[in-house]
Write an enzyme that holds these catalytic residues in place. Structure first.
Site, PDB file in Angstrom:
ATOM      1  CD  GLU A 288      -3.394  -0.785   2.053  1.00 30.05           C
ATOM      2  OE1 GLU A 288      -2.447  -0.125   3.069  1.00 30.05           O
ATOM      3  OE2 GLU A 288      -4.489  -1.427   2.010  1.00 30.05           O
TER       4      GLU A 288
ATOM      5  CD  GLU B 299      -4.552  -6.220   2.622  1.00 29.31           C
ATOM      6  OE1 GLU B 299      -5.176  -5.832   3.457  1.00 29.31           O
ATOM      7  OE2 GLU B 299      -3.248  -5.876   2.630  1.00 29.31           O
TER       8      GLU B 299
HETATM    9  C1  GAL Z   1      -4.360  -2.708   5.049  1.00 29.22           C
HETATM   10  C2  GAL Z   1      -2.831  -3.491   5.525  1.00 29.22           C
HETATM   11  C3  GAL Z   1      -2.767  -4.148   5.924  1.00 29.22           C
HETATM   12  C4  GAL Z   1      -3.550  -4.146   7.131  1.00 29.22           C
HETATM   13  C5  GAL Z   1      -5.417  -3.720   7.199  1.00 29.22           C
HETATM   14  C6  GAL Z   1      -6.143  -3.488   8.339  1.00 29.22           C
HETATM   15  O1  GAL Z   1      -4.204  -1.321   4.814  1.00 29.22           O
HETATM   16  O2  GAL Z   1      -2.392  -3.396   4.277  1.00 29.22           O
HETATM   17  O3  GAL Z   1      -1.459  -4.675   6.394  1.00 29.22           O
HETATM   18  O4  GAL Z   1      -3.462  -2.781   8.059  1.00 29.22           O
HETATM   19  O5  GAL Z   1      -5.106  -2.641   6.423  1.00 29.22           O
HETATM   20  O6  GAL Z   1      -6.169  -4.811   9.034  1.00 29.22           O
END
Ligand code: GAL
Length: 712
Positions: free
Chosen positions: A168, A235
């Site tokens: 990110e 994600e």
């Molecule tokens: C995303 C990040 C993850 C985790 C998630 C929130 O932005 O890439 O590593 O932090 O947010 O749980």
């Protein structure tokens, strides 16, 4: 893949539709399981459950600070046995997406960076900076080489089909113009010749051949930066993380499933659930500040390794339905038609009359009756129906047929015995502190994060002539700290504590204090509660008592103590004595018997024993009667505990409508985290040593070991 005795190499490439494995476009379903957030003894079961839940891929970050605790000193043992973890995935028969980072965010201490990295001369994290790039390249290279040595890349016949570099960086990039760093990171990664594709998540300008991917609660709006790259969601947030003092955030599975179908019907071909099993932030691994020890995340497999219903099975059925459509999904782009005002049909075809359809209703409250291919279908609000043959509905995202888990923490029958107490030395500890300096130092500069605690000690001379000494108003001591918590003592007397929050890490303390004529000892015990893991250049954010410390209301007015001589002592006396260790715990004079359990005294060490409960249900320590501190079993750290009461907005929870973290909160008015996972593999049949360090005051006699029972 190992077939017979020969290694079959596997080619992994991509095109505009999908990741292509051995010449076949695949719809790939993946789930994040972070190896240090469970024990090696749990891994096989977790991965098998993931496979049974319909996943193809296990996704994990690589945790640099766990692997290289000091420069050049590596740890790949126990929970950090990355090779064993990947081998386990391989043996179960799934693929791996290795998100090397090495910046990982992940609610992990310092976002995965080793704290020593901050002290490399001239370093600036995540920028086009020589010392940083050298270190990042060194670690990335080491991990890739280790994977190659074990033939772990698919190009060598192993399970790793994808790797991630950075994490990110896009949102960070917005504020700068560091394209050169992104280009360097991409080139460096590609130059490692893994033979499998690399991704960058949330990085719109990821240079070719790297695939830019989406993270979020929904990703149906997302398209990659080149028409020849596949649409990937690295994600898909299954829930959310928890903060001490905050509520538990749950994401209804109906909405999660709807998010997935919307992504797939818009051409998405790769989905990773973040998290599929969240697990536990053992030790001091939680990021911060104030991330809880539990990283349950409302994931389909709960913190303890039990499937969480109906989430697990509803997604499993979704995966089966999607796989029935796989050949149509990868063979064509969707033909989209409107179905009334709020409906849409996405139709895919694999030729030869084969056809798959996704029928969606975006209305947030009302079901829709729609006609598709001359047939009538009823679509519940905010849902998609999947028709793998364009005729029969095999799945609807809002129609949950699986039962809900009934989870209870039940008494294990194992009592805590031989309780003893040792009072932390708050009166004199630190007087012979190892560091003395003029002024206030940043906590991490002193501790290097080897420890949560740092004593700041100074002496204040009070004139015998002060009017408060003859019945006047007491002076007020104020302490401004950059975080995360501070306990204030004057002449060995405890005056109270102050705590920051994740949004506002700053801590302010103010109270009248009783001083005496002559020398007075002001001692501040500053506590770090997990280092930040997120935000622009978080490595430069201060921790500890770096604001002002002052006395107000003296005859001369205010007295600023900030610039005078301070003595620093890292850690607690009990830590220096190694009270947590099974071999050292008996080296001090513990207070035993009924006296040990008396009064809820702050800054107290407790030691007790318990026998391992029978059976094989997962175990937890019930710490509801305690305040805040850390817990160890047989010398292993369970993590930080804190029974801070959850504040939030625990209203009703409706699956329909766009999900946000604030939507479905629970646990208001209860301790955010009452139970702390005790891995079975840490226990022996009898006489397990439990050690607690309690900062606020608790009742050890009510601590118990419980079993997690889940019935569905
Ligand atoms: C995303 C990040 C993850 C985790 C998630 C929130 O932005 O890439 O590593 O932090 O947010 O749980």
């Amino acid at each position: 893949m190992l077939i017979g005795s020969s290694i079959i190499q596997c080619s992994v490439t991509y095109d505009k539709k999908a990741i292509v494995v051995n010449g076949h476009r695949r719809i790939l379903l993946s789930g994040s399981i972070h190896y240090p957030r469970s024990t090696p003894e749990m891994w096989e079961d977790l991965i098998k459950k993931a496979k049974d839940g319909g996943l193809d891929v296990i996704d994990t970050y690589v945790f640099w600070n766990g692997h290289e605790p000091s420069p050049g000193i590596y740890n790949f043992e126990g929970r950090y046995d990355l090779v064993r973890f990947i081998k386990t995935v391989q043996e179960v028969g799934l693929y791996v997406h290795l998100r090397i980072g090495p910046y990982v965010c992940a609610e992990w201490n310092f976002g995965g960076f080793p704290v020593w990295l901050k002290y490399v001369p001239g370093i600036s994290f995540r920028t086009d900076n020589g010392p940083f790039k050298d270190a990042m390249q060194g670690f990335t290279h080491k991990i890739v080489q280790m994977m190659k040595d074990h033939q772990f890349f698919a190009s060598q016949g192993g399970p790793i089909i994808l790797s991630q570099i950075e994490n990110e960086f896009g949102p960070i990039l917005k504020g700068s113009s560091d394209h050169s760093y992104v280009n360097w990171a991409a080139k460096m990664a590609v130059g490692l010749n893994t033979g499998v594709p690399w991704v960058m998540c949330k990085e719109d300008d990821a240079p070719d051949p790297i695939i830019n991917t989406c993270n979020g609660f929904y990703c149906d709006y997302f398209t990659p930066n080149k028409p020849y790259k596949p649409t990937m969601w690295t994600e898909a947030w299954t829930g959310w993380f928890t903060l001490f003092g905050g509520t538990i955030r749950k994401r209804p599975v109906e909405d999660l499933a709807f998010g997935v179908t919307r992504f797939i019907q818009n051409g998405g071909s790769y989905i990773n659930y973040y998290m599929y099993h969240g697990g536990t932030n053992f030790g001091r691994t939680a990021g911060g500040p104030f991330i809880t020890t539990s990283y349950d995340y409302d994931a389909p497999i709960d913190e303890y390794g039990l499937v969480q219903e109906p989430k697990y099975s509803h997604l499993k059925q979704l995966h089966q339905a999607i796989k029935q459509c796989e050949s149509a999904l990868v063979s064509s782009d969707a033909t989209v038609t409107k179905l009334g005002r709020y409906g849409e049909a996405h139709v895919f075809s694999a030729g030869k009359g084969s056809c798959a359809a996704f029928l969606s209703n975006y209305h947030m409250n009302a079901p829709a009756k729609v006609v598709f291919n001359k047939r009538q279908y009823t679509l519940p609000a905010w849902s998609t129906s999947i028709l793998p043959d364009c005729e029969n509905v095999v799945y609807n995202t809002a129609t949950v047929v699986s039962k809900t888990s009934n989870v209870e923490m039940v008494p294990s029958g194992s009592v805590v015995y031989s309780v003893a107490r040792y009072d932390e030395d708050i009166a004199t500890y630190g007087d012979r502190g190892t560091i003395t300096a003029l002024g206030l130092l940043d906590q991490i500069n002193v501790t290097r994060d080897t420890n949560d605690y740092l004593w700041y000690i100074t002496s204040v001379d009070i004139k015998e002539s002060e009017s408060f000494l003859r019945g006047g108003k007491l002076p007020t001591l104020t302490v401004d700290s950059a975080g995360h918590a501070v306990h204030v003592f004057v002449n060995g007397h405890f005056y109270g504590s102050a705590f920051g929050t994740r949004e506002n890490r700053k801590v302010s303390f103010s109270a009248p204090v009783n001083l005496r004529g002559g020398a007075n000892r002001v001692a501040l015990l500053s506590v770090a509660v997990g280092l930040p893991n997120d935000g622009p250049h978080f490595e430069t954010w201060a921790t500890g008592v770096v604001g002002s410390v002052a006395l107000h209301g003296l005859d001369e007015g205010n007295k600023d103590l900030s610039r005078q001589k301070w003595t620093y002592q890292v850690g607690l006396r009990g830590e220096a004595l190694n009270l947590i260790s099974p071999t050292e715990a008996s080296s001090v004079d513990w207070i035993k018997g009924s006296l040990a359990k008396q009064n809820k005294q702050p800054f107290t060490w407790y030691k007790a024993y318990f026998d391992s409960p029978s059976g094989n249900e997962p175990l937890a320590l019930d710490l509801e009667s305690m305040g805040k501190g850390q817990a160890w079993i047989n010398g292993e750290s369970l993590g930080r505990y804190w029974t801070a009461i959850a504040k939030g907005n625990c209203g009703s929870c409706n699956y329909a409508g766009p999900y946000r973290q604030a939507n479905c909160q629970s646990g208001c008015g209860e301790p955010t985290q009452r139970w702390y996972h005790v891995p079975r593999s840490w226990l022996k049949p009898r006489g397990n040593l439990l050690v607690l360090f309690e900062e606020l005051g608790g009742d050890i006699s009510k601590v118990s070991v419980v079993k997690r029972s889940s019935v569905h």
